[in-house]
Design an enzyme around this catalytic site. Sequence first.
Site, PDB file in Angstrom:
ATOM      1  N   GLU A  44       0.775  -1.171  -0.087  1.00 28.19           N
ATOM      2  CA  GLU A  44       0.131   0.050   0.052  1.00 28.19           C
ATOM      3  C   GLU A  44       0.848   1.309  -0.032  1.00 28.19           C
ATOM      4  O   GLU A  44       0.381   2.389  -0.756  1.00 28.19           O
ATOM      5  CB  GLU A  44      -0.792   0.040   1.264  1.00 28.19           C
ATOM      6  CG  GLU A  44      -1.744   1.108   1.262  1.00 28.19           C
ATOM      7  CD  GLU A  44      -2.947   0.876   2.375  1.00 28.19           C
ATOM      8  OE1 GLU A  44      -2.945   1.963   3.093  1.00 28.19           O
ATOM      9  OE2 GLU A  44      -3.596  -0.189   2.580  1.00 28.19           O
ATOM     10  N   ASP A  45       1.941   1.276   0.793  1.00 31.34           N
ATOM     11  CA  ASP A  45       2.697   2.476   0.944  1.00 31.34           C
ATOM     12  C   ASP A  45       4.279   2.586   0.499  1.00 31.34           C
ATOM     13  O   ASP A  45       4.728   3.550   0.771  1.00 31.34           O
ATOM     14  CB  ASP A  45       2.747   2.869   2.313  1.00 31.34           C
ATOM     15  CG  ASP A  45       1.340   3.084   2.921  1.00 31.34           C
ATOM     16  OD1 ASP A  45       0.446   3.715   2.201  1.00 31.34           O
ATOM     17  OD2 ASP A  45       0.924   2.879   4.217  1.00 31.34           O
TER      18      ASP A  45
END
Length: 198
Positions: free
Chosen positions: A67-68
């Site tokens: 996600e990051d």
Amino acid sequence: MPEGQQCDRILEAAIFAAKKHQGQVRKDHHGSPYVTHPMTVAKVLVEIGGIHDTQTLVAAILHDTIEDTPTTKDDLREKFGKDVLGIVMEVTDDKRLPKLERKRQQVVHAPTLSLPARLIKLGDKLVNCREILKSPPMDWDLTRRRNYIQWGADVLAQIRGTNAALENAFDAMLANAEAELDFKIQTFYTIQERPWAP
């Protein structure tokens, strides 16, 4: 899996996450290194939740990598296997969606999560909400802090019965939040009407 191999696998995940999150910082007052977050999630799963399943702890440490960071599904699959990848993907938001929609989907999809993903979700919400209560981002006003903690409670409400110890710890945090932020958690609501923080 022998105990030594379990430890090696967890440490391997910690090193991988540290490298992938290098240079990223949390939004707290101290600008803590980002990797402290997934490590803390894994820590509360062990210390509060009594979770010792290696696969769950590895996935907890890696839960924000896709996600990051630039980490790909193939990266995780090759390094940690398809089962860990599957758990991480369950708790990964689709960043192409608007933030409010991502928050709504976390609530809606929480009941469909596997047990390891539910445990990670509980740990993640507990850690994040504690930080919002005790060391919020400098630019977050009272309303935004209240809305974030309400959203955490909304997600948790969908997966109650997963781990009593983690849920009790979350409830204790909620009681503190209600007292310190002077608001009341709403337990009956329509998801579409919830004022989650943007």
